[in-house]
Design a protein around this motif. Structure first.
Motif, PDB file in Angstrom:
ATOM      1  N   UNK A   1       0.801  -1.226   0.000  1.00 31.11           N
ATOM      2  CA  UNK A   1       0.000   0.000   0.000  1.00 31.11           C
ATOM      3  C   UNK A   1       0.834   1.277   0.000  1.00 31.11           C
ATOM      4  N   UNK A   2       1.881   1.387   0.838  1.00 30.47           N
ATOM      5  CA  UNK A   2       2.679   2.624   0.765  1.00 30.47           C
ATOM      6  C   UNK A   2       3.318   2.837  -0.605  1.00 30.47           C
ATOM      7  N   UNK A   3       3.777   1.752  -1.235  1.00 30.82           N
ATOM      8  CA  UNK A   3       4.360   1.871  -2.575  1.00 30.82           C
ATOM      9  C   UNK A   3       3.303   2.283  -3.588  1.00 30.82           C
ATOM     10  N   UNK A   4       2.115   1.675  -3.498  1.00 25.72           N
ATOM     11  CA  UNK A   4       1.041   1.993  -4.440  1.00 25.72           C
ATOM     12  C   UNK A   4       0.568   3.431  -4.278  1.00 25.72           C
ATOM     13  N   UNK A   5       0.632   3.954  -3.076  1.00 24.49           N
ATOM     14  CA  UNK A   5       0.239   5.348  -2.877  1.00 24.49           C
ATOM     15  C   UNK A   5       1.113   6.288  -3.693  1.00 24.49           C
ATOM     16  N   UNK A   6       2.372   5.903  -3.907  1.00 26.10           N
ATOM     17  CA  UNK A   6       3.296   6.742  -4.664  1.00 26.10           C
ATOM     18  C   UNK A   6       3.542   6.203  -6.068  1.00 26.10           C
ATOM     19  N   UNK A   7       2.557   5.511  -6.626  1.00 26.88           N
ATOM     20  CA  UNK A   7       2.564   5.021  -8.010  1.00 26.88           C
ATOM     21  C   UNK A   7       3.693   4.052  -8.323  1.00 26.88           C
ATOM     22  N   UNK A   8       4.144   3.315  -7.329  1.00 27.26           N
ATOM     23  CA  UNK A   8       5.142   2.271  -7.549  1.00 27.26           C
ATOM     24  C   UNK A   8       4.384   0.954  -7.468  1.00 27.26           C
ATOM     25  N   UNK A   9       4.022   0.420  -8.613  1.00 27.39           N
ATOM     26  CA  UNK A   9       3.110  -0.711  -8.695  1.00 27.39           C
ATOM     27  C   UNK A   9       3.794  -2.068  -8.690  1.00 27.39           C
ATOM     28  N   UNK A  10       5.087  -2.121  -8.939  1.00 29.35           N
ATOM     29  CA  UNK A  10       5.754  -3.387  -9.195  1.00 29.35           C
ATOM     30  C   UNK A  10       5.697  -4.373  -8.037  1.00 29.35           C
ATOM     31  N   UNK A  11       5.867  -3.959  -6.769  1.00 35.46           N
ATOM     32  CA  UNK A  11       5.783  -4.969  -5.706  1.00 35.46           C
ATOM     33  C   UNK A  11       4.437  -5.698  -5.693  1.00 35.46           C
ATOM     34  N   UNK A  12       3.371  -4.989  -5.943  1.00 31.94           N
ATOM     35  CA  UNK A  12       2.058  -5.623  -5.948  1.00 31.94           C
ATOM     36  C   UNK A  12       1.799  -6.379  -7.252  1.00 31.94           C
ATOM     37  N   UNK A  13       2.224  -5.805  -8.365  1.00 30.69           N
ATOM     38  CA  UNK A  13       2.000  -6.464  -9.666  1.00 30.69           C
ATOM     39  C   UNK A  13       2.665  -7.834  -9.745  1.00 30.69           C
ATOM     40  N   UNK A  14       3.923  -7.901  -9.329  1.00 31.09           N
ATOM     41  CA  UNK A  14       4.666  -9.143  -9.456  1.00 31.09           C
ATOM     42  C   UNK A  14       4.522 -10.040  -8.232  1.00 31.09           C
ATOM     43  N   UNK A  15       4.137  -9.476  -7.097  1.00 26.41           N
ATOM     44  CA  UNK A  15       3.982 -10.277  -5.893  1.00 26.41           C
ATOM     45  C   UNK A  15       2.627 -10.930  -5.786  1.00 26.41           C
ATOM     46  N   UNK A  16       1.591 -10.367  -6.392  1.00 22.37           N
ATOM     47  CA  UNK A  16       0.222 -10.847  -6.168  1.00 22.37           C
ATOM     48  C   UNK A  16      -0.108 -12.193  -6.778  1.00 22.37           C
ATOM     49  N   UNK A  17       0.250 -12.676  -7.833  1.00 20.11           N
ATOM     50  CA  UNK A  17       0.811 -12.149  -9.072  1.00 20.11           C
ATOM     51  C   UNK A  17      -0.290 -11.642 -10.001  1.00 20.11           C
ATOM     52  N   UNK A  18      -0.061 -10.506 -10.576  1.00 19.31           N
ATOM     53  CA  UNK A  18      -1.006  -9.905 -11.512  1.00 19.31           C
ATOM     54  C   UNK A  18      -0.532 -10.072 -12.958  1.00 19.31           C
ATOM     55  N   UNK A  19       0.778 -10.011 -13.135  1.00 18.24           N
ATOM     56  CA  UNK A  19       1.345 -10.086 -14.481  1.00 18.24           C
ATOM     57  C   UNK A  19       1.234 -11.518 -15.000  1.00 18.24           C
ATOM     58  N   UNK A  20       0.762 -11.665 -16.219  1.00 16.60           N
ATOM     59  CA  UNK A  20       0.570 -12.949 -16.892  1.00 16.60           C
ATOM     60  C   UNK A  20      -0.400 -13.865 -16.153  1.00 16.60           C
ATOM     61  N   UNK A  21      -1.334 -13.286 -15.424  1.00 16.04           N
ATOM     62  CA  UNK A  21      -2.355 -14.063 -14.728  1.00 16.04           C
ATOM     63  C   UNK A  21      -3.645 -13.970 -15.535  1.00 16.04           C
ATOM     64  N   UNK A  22      -4.096 -15.077 -16.125  1.00 18.88           N
ATOM     65  CA  UNK A  22      -5.288 -14.994 -16.980  1.00 18.88           C
ATOM     66  C   UNK A  22      -6.555 -14.622 -16.217  1.00 18.88           C
ATOM     67  N   UNK A  23      -6.611 -14.894 -14.920  1.00 18.17           N
ATOM     68  CA  UNK A  23      -7.794 -14.553 -14.129  1.00 18.17           C
ATOM     69  C   UNK A  23      -7.927 -13.042 -13.986  1.00 18.17           C
ATOM     70  N   UNK A  24      -6.814 -12.366 -13.781  1.00 21.90           N
ATOM     71  CA  UNK A  24      -6.840 -10.925 -13.559  1.00 21.90           C
ATOM     72  C   UNK A  24      -6.674 -10.110 -14.835  1.00 21.90           C
ATOM     73  N   UNK A  25      -6.573 -10.766 -15.989  1.00 24.73           N
ATOM     74  CA  UNK A  25      -6.357 -10.017 -17.223  1.00 24.73           C
ATOM     75  C   UNK A  25      -7.521  -9.082 -17.531  1.00 24.73           C
ATOM     76  N   UNK A  26      -8.740  -9.586 -17.447  1.00 28.59           N
ATOM     77  CA  UNK A  26      -9.916  -8.765 -17.783  1.00 28.59           C
ATOM     78  C   UNK A  26     -10.046  -7.560 -16.851  1.00 28.59           C
ATOM     79  N   UNK A  27     -10.016  -7.724 -15.521  1.00 30.42           N
ATOM     80  CA  UNK A  27     -10.155  -6.529 -14.684  1.00 30.42           C
ATOM     81  C   UNK A  27      -8.936  -5.612 -14.757  1.00 30.42           C
ATOM     82  N   UNK A  28      -7.757  -6.186 -15.017  1.00 32.92           N
ATOM     83  CA  UNK A  28      -6.550  -5.370 -15.117  1.00 32.92           C
ATOM     84  C   UNK A  28      -6.625  -4.421 -16.303  1.00 32.92           C
TER      85      UNK A  28
END
Length: 173
Positions: free
Chosen positions: A79-106
């Motif tokens: 959350x602190x990183x996302x507040x300052x537009x640094x998305x990578x910890x959440x994008x790659x940790x969640x994982x959001x990148x290359x995740x077919x489930x989250x592709x549509x909402x992303x």
């Protein structure tokens, strides 16, 4: 060791030059935007940077409603990183990148944010972006400050986070 210092020197010089060039470009854009009478047709970088606030809405919803403890910890730490537009910890940790489930909402959430923003400008008469801010300005605060502290910009920031929650909720539940 010498090669490492040369690489670091090149990166440092590139970062300094990029910062100066970006400041000059943004100054020119701000000057041109101020010359126009009405700002509601000015599409700045901030207008298209809707991804930061959409991931902020997702991280808040995961933090509050997720059943998986690791995802809750990740979103709390991100959350602190996302507040300052640094998305990578959440994008790659969640994982959001290359995740077919989250592709549509992303893809859908930033587009929906842009549509609602344009609706606020055209229908409700909210100011467009009057000021160009640094990319590290926190997403909700960047919207409010960029729109000249317009009262509707506060409403839009809240609506965007709620909209992103509604879009992402069925996919992470």
């Amino acid at each position: 060791m010498k090669k490492l210092s040369i690489c670091l020197g090149i990166l440092l010089v590139a970062a300094l030059v990029f910062g100066i060039v970006t400041a000059v470009q943004k100054g020119d854009l701000q000057k041109k935007a101020n010359e126009l009478e009405n700002s509601k047709y000015i599409f700045t970088i901030e207008f298209f940077d809707a991804n930061s606030i959409s991931l902020l809405g997702l991280a808040i919803s995961v933090w509050v409603f997720s059943y998986r403890e690791k995802l809750r910890q990740l979103s709390a730490y991100s959350l602190p990183c996302l507040l300052f537009s640094i998305n990578e910890p959440f994008l790659f940790g969640a994982p959001m990148v290359l995740n077919p489930v989250f592709f549509v909402p992303f893809v859908l959430a930033p587009v929906a944010n842009a549509w609602v923003f344009k609706l606020f400008i055209d229908v409700l008469g909210m100011n467009g972006f009057l000021y160009t801010l640094p990319w590290t300005t926190p997403a909700p605060l960047g919207i409010v400050l960029g729109c000249g502290l317009s009262p509707l910009s506060f409403v839009y920031a809240a609506v965007a986070i709620v909209l992103d929650f509604v879009i992402y909720y069925p996919f992470f539940k």
